[in-house]
Motif scaffolding. Structure first.
Motif, PDB file in Angstrom:
ATOM      1  N   PHE A  21       1.034  -3.064   6.785  1.00 27.77           N
ATOM      2  CA  PHE A  21      -0.145  -3.880   6.529  1.00 27.77           C
ATOM      3  C   PHE A  21      -1.179  -3.124   5.714  1.00 27.77           C
ATOM      4  O   PHE A  21      -1.161  -1.890   5.622  1.00 27.77           O
ATOM      5  N   SER A  22      -2.069  -3.891   5.114  1.00 33.07           N
ATOM      6  CA  SER A  22      -3.225  -3.330   4.427  1.00 33.07           C
ATOM      7  C   SER A  22      -4.444  -4.166   4.801  1.00 33.07           C
ATOM      8  O   SER A  22      -4.325  -5.359   5.104  1.00 33.07           O
ATOM      9  N   LEU A  23      -5.601  -3.547   4.810  1.00 39.78           N
ATOM     10  CA  LEU A  23      -6.864  -4.222   5.114  1.00 39.78           C
ATOM     11  C   LEU A  23      -7.794  -4.067   3.921  1.00 39.78           C
ATOM     12  O   LEU A  23      -7.744  -3.049   3.208  1.00 39.78           O
ATOM     13  N   ALA A  24      -8.644  -5.073   3.703  1.00 41.35           N
ATOM     14  CA  ALA A  24      -9.550  -5.028   2.555  1.00 41.35           C
ATOM     15  C   ALA A  24     -10.886  -5.663   2.891  1.00 41.35           C
ATOM     16  O   ALA A  24     -10.950  -6.660   3.619  1.00 41.35           O
ATOM     17  N   VAL A  25     -11.950  -5.065   2.359  1.00 44.46           N
ATOM     18  CA  VAL A  25     -13.274  -5.686   2.350  1.00 44.46           C
ATOM     19  C   VAL A  25     -13.461  -6.222   0.944  1.00 44.46           C
ATOM     20  O   VAL A  25     -13.470  -5.454  -0.026  1.00 44.46           O
ATOM     21  N   HIS A  30     -17.471  -8.974  -7.867  1.00 42.68           N
ATOM     22  CA  HIS A  30     -16.406  -8.487  -8.747  1.00 42.68           C
ATOM     23  C   HIS A  30     -15.217  -8.086  -7.869  1.00 42.68           C
ATOM     24  O   HIS A  30     -15.255  -7.044  -7.217  1.00 42.68           O
ATOM     25  N   HIS A  31     -14.201  -8.931  -7.895  1.00 38.40           N
ATOM     26  CA  HIS A  31     -13.067  -8.718  -6.976  1.00 38.40           C
ATOM     27  C   HIS A  31     -12.381  -7.377  -7.195  1.00 38.40           C
ATOM     28  O   HIS A  31     -11.814  -6.784  -6.266  1.00 38.40           O
ATOM     29  N   LYS A  32     -12.441  -6.878  -8.433  1.00 29.91           N
ATOM     30  CA  LYS A  32     -11.747  -5.610  -8.714  1.00 29.91           C
ATOM     31  C   LYS A  32     -12.370  -4.435  -7.971  1.00 29.91           C
ATOM     32  O   LYS A  32     -11.762  -3.362  -7.867  1.00 29.91           O
ATOM     33  N   TYR A  33     -13.598  -4.611  -7.463  1.00 26.66           N
ATOM     34  CA  TYR A  33     -14.252  -3.537  -6.711  1.00 26.66           C
ATOM     35  C   TYR A  33     -14.036  -3.662  -5.205  1.00 26.66           C
ATOM     36  O   TYR A  33     -14.668  -2.943  -4.420  1.00 26.66           O
ATOM     37  N   SER A  34     -13.162  -4.580  -4.806  1.00 27.50           N
ATOM     38  CA  SER A  34     -12.837  -4.711  -3.385  1.00 27.50           C
ATOM     39  C   SER A  34     -12.245  -3.404  -2.875  1.00 27.50           C
ATOM     40  O   SER A  34     -11.540  -2.695  -3.599  1.00 27.50           O
ATOM     41  N   VAL A  35     -12.525  -3.083  -1.628  1.00 28.16           N
ATOM     42  CA  VAL A  35     -12.014  -1.845  -1.020  1.00 28.16           C
ATOM     43  C   VAL A  35     -10.792  -2.204  -0.180  1.00 28.16           C
ATOM     44  O   VAL A  35     -10.886  -2.943   0.799  1.00 28.16           O
ATOM     45  N   ARG A  36      -9.636  -1.704  -0.596  1.00 31.11           N
ATOM     46  CA  ARG A  36      -8.387  -1.995   0.115  1.00 31.11           C
ATOM     47  C   ARG A  36      -7.732  -0.690   0.542  1.00 31.11           C
ATOM     48  O   ARG A  36      -7.668   0.270  -0.235  1.00 31.11           O
ATOM     49  N   LYS A  37      -7.228  -0.682   1.751  1.00 24.47           N
ATOM     50  CA  LYS A  37      -6.549   0.513   2.243  1.00 24.47           C
ATOM     51  C   LYS A  37      -5.231   0.127   2.896  1.00 24.47           C
ATOM     52  O   LYS A  37      -5.155  -0.816   3.686  1.00 24.47           O
ATOM     53  N   ASP A  38      -4.181   0.889   2.529  1.00 23.82           N
ATOM     54  CA  ASP A  38      -2.876   0.762   3.171  1.00 23.82           C
ATOM     55  C   ASP A  38      -2.730   1.911   4.157  1.00 23.82           C
ATOM     56  O   ASP A  38      -3.328   2.976   3.973  1.00 23.82           O
ATOM     57  N   VAL A  39      -1.920   1.702   5.165  1.00 23.59           N
ATOM     58  CA  VAL A  39      -1.627   2.785   6.107  1.00 23.59           C
ATOM     59  C   VAL A  39      -0.572   3.655   5.456  1.00 23.59           C
ATOM     60  O   VAL A  39       0.574   3.253   5.303  1.00 23.59           O
ATOM     61  N   LEU A  40      -0.975   4.859   5.030  1.00 25.46           N
ATOM     62  CA  LEU A  40      -0.082   5.768   4.324  1.00 25.46           C
ATOM     63  C   LEU A  40       0.219   6.987   5.163  1.00 25.46           C
ATOM     64  O   LEU A  40      -0.534   7.352   6.061  1.00 25.46           O
TER      65      LEU A  40
END
Length: 312
Positions: A21-25, A30-40
């Motif tokens: 999964f990944s979570l994002a704010v 500007h959608h390109k500045y959304s903060v998304r993180k994957d569990v790595l």
């Protein structure tokens, strides 16, 4: 910020799910500045069971974590996601009209229990046991096995009742292919490697798969001589290419036809196998100290095309 299984207390006893999964704010301006993180892999998260699987984001190869959610551990995520100062700053675009948009992308995975997995039942095929460092050989043998004409030719190679698989490559290969075709369990390769003259030390040493293919092909080709399957290796695997040199300032061309059983392609700097083939056939200009000596014309500036025709 964490991903939690809804109503986990009411799920059946012993439940579990494996997921990436990944979570994002979401940045609402500007959608390109959304903060998304994957569990790595190597990311600091709370302790739990996880498995590493390859992940490619278009730029880098990562290992993405596959997490097991269960009653003991129904949530998983990030202790630190983004600075609160950025989140609460209206000009940043994350907080709009007192609302924040959170996105969660979840991919459920089926994890195979290899202790109970039945390859024959699931796929119709079985695998080969690794003797220590023989995965390269197993890959080659599986590839050859799945060429029907080659498999049929191996079955038709004559053997005698006095032959032993450990001393006869044809008989050992016939036995191996038969077991791959009809056995319900994975197949050992020790008889075949013994017929190569290998000992335990050889089985724990990496060999070059191209060299093994050449040696095995030569031995089989020799054993097939004078039999109904003579010429099988040549018919299946031999190709021909023609290279030529053309002089620029004089009317002179030279061609040469050669046969091959395999091709050596450059992979460094090539994005895929098509780019490797393009590099293999690219034109080379022969000039300076590398001028071509043309008959009757002496040293000439020339163009050399390594390959112009493939005949398979």
């Amino acid at each position: 910020m964490y991903l939690d299984v809804a109503d986990s207390q009411s799920l059946p006893y012993g439940w579990s799910r494996y997921a990436q999964f990944s979570l994002a704010v979401v940045n609402q301006i500007h959608h390109k500045y959304s903060v998304r993180k994957d569990v790595l892999v190597n990311q600091t998260v709370e302790e739990g069971w996880s498995w590493d699987i390859p992940f490619h984001d278009g730029f880098n190869d990562w290992e993405m974590e596959l997490h097991q959610f269960n009653a003991r551990e129904s949530d998983w995520g990030f202790t630190s996601f983004m600075p609160l100062g950025e989140l609460y700053d209206p000009s940043r675009g994350y907080l709009v009209n007192d609302s924040i948009i959170i996105e969660a992308e979840v991919l459920l995975r089926r994890v195979v229990d290899y202790w109970t997995y039945d390859s024959k039942k699931e796929t119709g095929y079985v695998g080969l046991k690794n003797q220590g460092a023989t995965c390269y050989m197993n890959s080659l043998l599986q590839t050859l096995f799945h060429i029907p004409y080659f498999r049929k030719a191996v079955y038709h190679m004559p053997t005698t009742k006095n032959d032993l698989p450990s001393a006869s490559i044809p008989l050992a290969l016939q036995s191996l292919f038969y077991k791959l075709q009809y056995s319900d369990n994975n197949v050992a390769t020790k008889e075949l490697t013994k017929s190569f003259g290998w000992d335990t030390y050889d089985s724990f040493m990496q060999h070059d798969v191209q060299e093994l293919n050449r040696v095995l092909s030569e031995k089989l080709e020799d054993k097939m001589k004078g039999t109904v399957v003579e010429g099988t290796i040549q018919k299946l695997f031999e190709g021909h290419h023609m290279s030529y040199i053309e002089c620029i300032n004089v009317d002179y061309k030279s061609t040469r036809k050669e046969s091959f059983y395999d091709l050596q392609l450059d992979v460094k700097g090539c994005r895929d196998v098509y780019a490797s083939f393009d590099k293999y056939v690219e034109v080379e200009r022969l000039e300076g100290d590398n001028k071509y000596h043309a008959e009757y014309y002496g040293l000439q500036v020339s163009c050399y095309l390594p390959v112009c025709i493939f005949i398979l």
